[in-house]
Design a protein around this motif. Sequence first.
Motif, PDB file in Angstrom:
ATOM      1  N   ILE A 176       0.811  -1.232   0.000  1.00 34.56           N
ATOM      2  CA  ILE A 176       0.000   0.000   0.000  1.00 34.56           C
ATOM      3  C   ILE A 176       0.838   1.273   0.000  1.00 34.56           C
ATOM      4  CG2 ILE A 176      -2.045  -0.990   1.116  1.00 34.56           C
ATOM      5  CD1 ILE A 176      -0.729   1.095   3.446  1.00 34.56           C
ATOM      6  N   MET A 177       2.122   1.167   0.258  1.00 40.83           N
ATOM      7  CA  MET A 177       2.920   2.390   0.227  1.00 40.83           C
ATOM      8  C   MET A 177       3.308   2.748  -1.203  1.00 40.83           C
ATOM      9  SD  MET A 177       5.063   2.493   3.724  1.00 40.83           S
ATOM     10  CE  MET A 177       5.899   0.949   3.715  1.00 40.83           C
ATOM     11  N   VAL A 178       3.272   1.727  -2.081  1.00 46.30           N
ATOM     12  CA  VAL A 178       3.673   1.951  -3.467  1.00 46.30           C
ATOM     13  C   VAL A 178       2.445   2.070  -4.372  1.00 46.30           C
ATOM     14  CG1 VAL A 178       4.962   1.006  -5.411  1.00 46.30           C
ATOM     15  CG2 VAL A 178       5.830   0.718  -3.078  1.00 46.30           C
ATOM     16  N   CYS A 179       1.468   1.181  -4.162  1.00 45.21           N
ATOM     17  CA  CYS A 179       0.290   1.164  -5.027  1.00 45.21           C
ATOM     18  C   CYS A 179      -0.931   1.628  -4.243  1.00 45.21           C
ATOM     19  CB  CYS A 179       0.050  -0.242  -5.560  1.00 45.21           C
ATOM     20  SG  CYS A 179       1.414  -0.843  -6.562  1.00 45.21           S
ATOM     21  N   GLU A 180      -2.000   1.933  -4.985  1.00 42.86           N
ATOM     22  CA  GLU A 180      -3.192   2.438  -4.314  1.00 42.86           C
ATOM     23  C   GLU A 180      -4.453   1.731  -4.801  1.00 42.86           C
ATOM     24  OE1 GLU A 180      -2.291   7.083  -3.520  1.00 42.86           O
ATOM     25  OE2 GLU A 180      -2.315   6.467  -5.628  1.00 42.86           O
ATOM     26  N   PRO A 181      -5.482   1.670  -3.937  1.00 45.90           N
ATOM     27  CA  PRO A 181      -6.772   1.113  -4.360  1.00 45.90           C
ATOM     28  C   PRO A 181      -7.645   2.196  -4.965  1.00 45.90           C
ATOM     29  CG  PRO A 181      -6.776   1.494  -1.996  1.00 45.90           C
ATOM     30  CD  PRO A 181      -5.450   1.988  -2.505  1.00 45.90           C
ATOM     31  N   LEU A 182      -8.796   1.796  -5.508  1.00 41.75           N
ATOM     32  CA  LEU A 182      -9.688   2.765  -6.136  1.00 41.75           C
ATOM     33  C   LEU A 182     -10.302   3.704  -5.088  1.00 41.75           C
ATOM     34  CD1 LEU A 182     -11.443   0.363  -8.677  1.00 41.75           C
ATOM     35  CD2 LEU A 182      -9.739   2.127  -9.185  1.00 41.75           C
TER      36      LEU A 182
ATOM     37  N   VAL B  24       5.619  -1.299  -9.443  1.00 43.81           N
ATOM     38  CA  VAL B  24       5.307   0.058  -9.882  1.00 43.81           C
ATOM     39  C   VAL B  24       3.873   0.393  -9.512  1.00 43.81           C
ATOM     40  CG1 VAL B  24       5.148   1.585 -11.889  1.00 43.81           C
ATOM     41  CG2 VAL B  24       6.925  -0.169 -11.802  1.00 43.81           C
ATOM     42  N   GLY B  25       3.664   1.564  -8.951  1.00 43.61           N
ATOM     43  CA  GLY B  25       2.305   1.960  -8.593  1.00 43.61           C
ATOM     44  C   GLY B  25       2.092   3.438  -8.810  1.00 43.61           C
ATOM     45  N   THR B  26       1.011   3.935  -8.191  1.00 40.58           N
ATOM     46  CA  THR B  26       0.684   5.350  -8.333  1.00 40.58           C
ATOM     47  C   THR B  26       0.922   6.091  -7.017  1.00 40.58           C
ATOM     48  OG1 THR B  26      -1.557   4.752  -7.704  1.00 40.58           O
ATOM     49  CG2 THR B  26      -1.107   4.968 -10.062  1.00 40.58           C
ATOM     50  N   GLY B  27       1.305   5.348  -5.974  1.00 47.77           N
ATOM     51  CA  GLY B  27       1.290   5.864  -4.610  1.00 47.77           C
ATOM     52  C   GLY B  27       2.361   6.875  -4.269  1.00 47.77           C
ATOM     53  N   PRO B  28       2.375   7.292  -2.992  1.00 50.01           N
ATOM     54  CA  PRO B  28       3.281   8.352  -2.546  1.00 50.01           C
ATOM     55  C   PRO B  28       4.752   7.937  -2.542  1.00 50.01           C
ATOM     56  CG  PRO B  28       2.049   7.457  -0.693  1.00 50.01           C
ATOM     57  CD  PRO B  28       1.435   6.891  -1.927  1.00 50.01           C
ATOM     58  N   PHE B  29       5.019   6.624  -2.538  1.00 50.87           N
ATOM     59  CA  PHE B  29       6.410   6.194  -2.480  1.00 50.87           C
ATOM     60  C   PHE B  29       6.749   5.280  -3.651  1.00 50.87           C
ATOM     61  CE2 PHE B  29       5.234   7.281   1.842  1.00 50.87           C
ATOM     62  CZ  PHE B  29       6.255   8.175   2.153  1.00 50.87           C
ATOM     63  N   VAL B  30       7.997   5.402  -4.098  1.00 49.39           N
ATOM     64  CA  VAL B  30       8.459   4.646  -5.257  1.00 49.39           C
ATOM     65  C   VAL B  30       9.352   3.508  -4.784  1.00 49.39           C
ATOM     66  CG1 VAL B  30       9.735   4.795  -7.434  1.00 49.39           C
ATOM     67  CG2 VAL B  30       8.402   6.756  -6.621  1.00 49.39           C
ATOM     68  N   PHE B  31       9.103   2.337  -5.343  1.00 43.64           N
ATOM     69  CA  PHE B  31       9.875   1.148  -5.008  1.00 43.64           C
ATOM     70  C   PHE B  31      11.348   1.346  -5.358  1.00 43.64           C
ATOM     71  CE2 PHE B  31      11.710  -2.890  -6.450  1.00 43.64           C
ATOM     72  CZ  PHE B  31      11.420  -3.742  -5.401  1.00 43.64           C
ATOM     73  N   ASP B  32      12.236   1.014  -4.420  1.00 44.55           N
ATOM     74  CA  ASP B  32      13.656   1.091  -4.728  1.00 44.55           C
ATOM     75  C   ASP B  32      14.294  -0.296  -4.657  1.00 44.55           C
ATOM     76  OD1 ASP B  32      16.136   2.563  -5.271  1.00 44.55           O
ATOM     77  OD2 ASP B  32      16.665   1.916  -3.248  1.00 44.55           O
TER      78      ASP B  32
END
Lengths: 294, 311, 515
Positions: free
Chosen positions: C54-60, C197-205
């Motif tokens: 949930i930190m990387v991707c988001e639900p509807l 990869v997601g839309t969320g506030p944090f980017v996977f490193d």
Amino acid sequence: MSIKANANVQDAAYTSFYHDAFVRLKRDKIAIACLVFIVLLILVAIFAPLIAPYPEGFQDTSAILAGPSSKHWLGTDEFGRDILTRIIYGSRISLSVGLIAEAIAVTIGVFLGALAGYYGGKIDAVISRIIEIFASFPHILFAIVIMFVLGTGVINVFLAIGFVGWTGIARIIRAQVMQLKEKEFVEAARASGGSDLKIILRHLIPNCLSTIIVVVTMAIPSDIMYEASLSFLGLGVQPPVSSWGEMISMARKYLRTNPTYSVFPGIALVLTVLAFNLLGDALRDALDPKLKNL
Amino acid sequence: MLKFTLRRLYQTIIVLLGVTLVTFTMVNVVPGDPVAVMLQKKADDATINRIRDQMGLNDPLPAQYFRFLTNAVTGDFGNSYFQKKPVMELILRAFSVTGTLAVLVLAFAITLGVLMGTLAAVFRGKWVDRVIMMISTLGMAAPSFWLAIILQLIFGLTLKWLPISGLRQPSAYIMPSVALGMIYAASLARLTRTNILDAMNQDYIRTARSKGVGEFFVVAKHAFKNAGIPILTYLGTLIKSILGGSVLVETIFSINGLGKLLVEAIMKRDIPIIQGCTVYIAAVFVIANLLIDLTYGLFDPRIRVAGPAKR
Amino acid sequence: MKKVLALLLAIGLMLGLSPALAEGKVFSFGGAMDDMDLIDVHKATSSGVLQGGIMVCEPLLALQPDGTLKPQLLAEMPTVSEDGKVFTCKLREDVYFHDGTQLTSKDVYFTLHRIFDPATANVNAWLCDMILGGQDMLDGKATELAGVTIQDDFNFTIELDYPYAPFNYILSCPQMLIYPQDACTAAGDTWGIDSFVGTGPFVFDTFVAKDSLHLVANENYYEGRPQIDEVYLYNLDRGTALMEFEAGSLDLVNMDPTYVKGYQEGEFAKNLVMSDLRGIIALNLNVAMPPLDNVKVREAVAHAVDQKAIVDSYLQGNGTAANSLITPSVAGYTDRPSFYNPEKAKALLAEAGYPDGIKLVNYVSETSSIAGIPVVLQEQLKASGIELEVNRVDSATYVSMRKEGSVQCPLLTWYADMPDPDNFTYTFFQSGNSKFFSSNWNDSLTDELLAKGRAMPAGEERTEVYKQIDQRLVAEEFVTVPLYNPVTYYLKSDKVEGIFFDGSMFHLDDAFFVE
């Protein structure tokens, strides 16, 4: 006739051998102290219900994780159970683990070791490979798997540890039988038509007895530790039964609230292991100095 | 020598095959289903069966074992059910941790153990000997997981000298190495002491001593050479214990080593990892023993071929 | 000897005193996340995995602190058709994935399709299998998801098999994060391991399974760049994590309630935060295993349990005694007094033909954080002539036994996926589910009420239905004995503010470091 005489000579030799060993042991003050400690521990374990201030599962809901007090000399655990009571009852597990698990390990180990040593050749090759397979297996995996298959519980802990620990003694007995079978009295027994089984049971194994006693005493501490480890992993005894390993494992959570909770079962464990270690040393020196590298 | 090596190699292969068979049997008699573990929160038989089919878990057992063997020969132990990565990669990563730790534990145990044992032997009967023996007896009796907790409390939390967990800095290796190595250092100290004392009673050392060679040199040159073999034998047992039995300490220090990898895999029934780990640990153990057997020759040419009876 | 020790000590000091000094605003979060094998929320059920996801991707849709929903990736709340089966949705048009591609309807279709695609081996599909055609895909009868229709790049509809009132809550679950079609397809088997990869506030490193997850701030986040620059998520042993927090190396650590007593006073009391877990711990009584097939016996067990004593003694007040299966904050909750009465329990047992008491067998997973509860019950039930045998087993064995419906009185541990009574009842006591939770309850009236409740819109009438269900299960048939509503604790550093805990997941979107 001559065989019988021979056996009598053997018996006499045994008697004087063990007598000498006992005399040697008696001179060792530390060994006697350890022996006394172990005997006391055995008495505590047997008479636990009489000695312990509370029943094993009793929960004093008004004193959860309390420190030492006049009501609970060593404090209480997260259920309000008296820690002294649990340590007293826990001695039953630690002691029986040593005895029962070793009984199993010795039975398997001596039997297979003697067979391999006595027959040699193909039988030896097969048994030696089996020993190697089990010895090169991660012990903890084996113990866990046995616990899974049999289910948890006190008896199964004993079984698991027993089944894990037989390879060491099998190797030692194999080597010793190999040497012994060349001895004259074995030759004599064979010449007079004694069956292989009889020779192994009547002549070879009794001659390994001192080795077995030493190895068993020295293995008991590691068995106690094994039980503690299994209990630490949550695979040991079942509530309300108490074990020192399980107590240390649980106490770890409450280091901040009640630090003494982890200390007391730890001390009990260290003292018991220490006593068996030192007694094992002394027994070895008295009975079988050849084994000093164990 | 060549014949001996070849024979041992052949035996090694038999043992490894045996280990795979025992492991395979074990993971298949153990109750519990990896798929049910995956679906823990909610599952029905149809879903479980569907996923089991996809993972090949519903194939006949002999077929599964054969598939495992043929792949294992090429170094392929399959993919972890849970981490979805090649088992070999996971094992190598865990091994790099456990291996480093094992080397440090060995270094710690051998240095401290042999040093203490030698000192005790040289000063036998004096207070130095008594103190060292007392420490080592206590060291042998303290379970490593208990020691680990106590070390963490003292050096990590109270004194803040060392990191409490993980292996993110070099200094983080100290506490796990000491917790694991203490029991081995203690037994090595006792072993060294006994063997050196024993060797010092041998005729040729008495001769050396009577010639006026200093006590230290007697011990260093002659006694060590003779005390070496039992110590070497002990190392074989030690290596296996370090590789297979450190799950408790690894858990306490949050180290992702081989012990934790294996035990967690058992708990979740991650069969490919269980099989891979056992084969790997067994292989390391057998090879270590093989090397030790071959090294005996360095210490004592008389047993170059047969090798002494091991524990 | 001394020299060696001194040298060792010196080396230790040198190494120990040179920790990598953190650059920028780095947030470290630690805790027991043993199952952090990967961070693909389709392939695991554990909170460690979901927390990473949930930190990387988001639900509807997203849950707000007050328990209501707000649109997240959607531009507005979905509109529901009259029959309650069709949800019409419109996506935000300003949302981009971390790789620069724009979020469109095809990504939503792709994600829902992936959930039901047997090749994914999704373990959370049960949560949304009311989507039309989902079950057919799982069964291999269809390759396309019939229930989702794309109108254009930003408009789509989701059709359900049957009306399901709380469906919006499902769209907000962490198991329902939207994945980008292109990146996810390209990553293949490495999705959620090496790439995410997601839309969320944090980017996977970077991600190291079972060890750590490293994320960096999303510079182009559509709701504004988070104030934290980097996040580390560490999997640590429970006790170790707490020590790390005390040593100052973690900013946030979640805590098992068993540890809480040590932190309620003293240095860290100000860092301790309590939060409701929106869950229920109950003792299920397996009606297929005698003597529990006799309702009188079940009633006796219900009268032998002292919920208040569990909470006051063992739990040290960390929890609320429960007498309803549904948690107080959720519709359908009934505030009824405890049945506790050992004398009546004995009388009921005698009436049922067991004047000498009965013996029951409990199994509990040793890794469970509530493994101590059966031990408390063991002692409590004794007073009513009930002997409770407790068996701690490893979790795999436990799950297998429970799944077979062969545990006589298992503990029900439920942390709800959503604040809806359906999630507290249908999930365990609908006749198709009850075997998996080892109650084996099979009752046409319960099933009928459960089906009715599912299809009804929220409101008084629906609440009444769930009250009836709760009454039937807890106070008439005694299929389950509610024990308590759990709470959780976490320790939060003084340096950070703005963390939102939604009852199961931590949200760091608005977290910031105090200057």
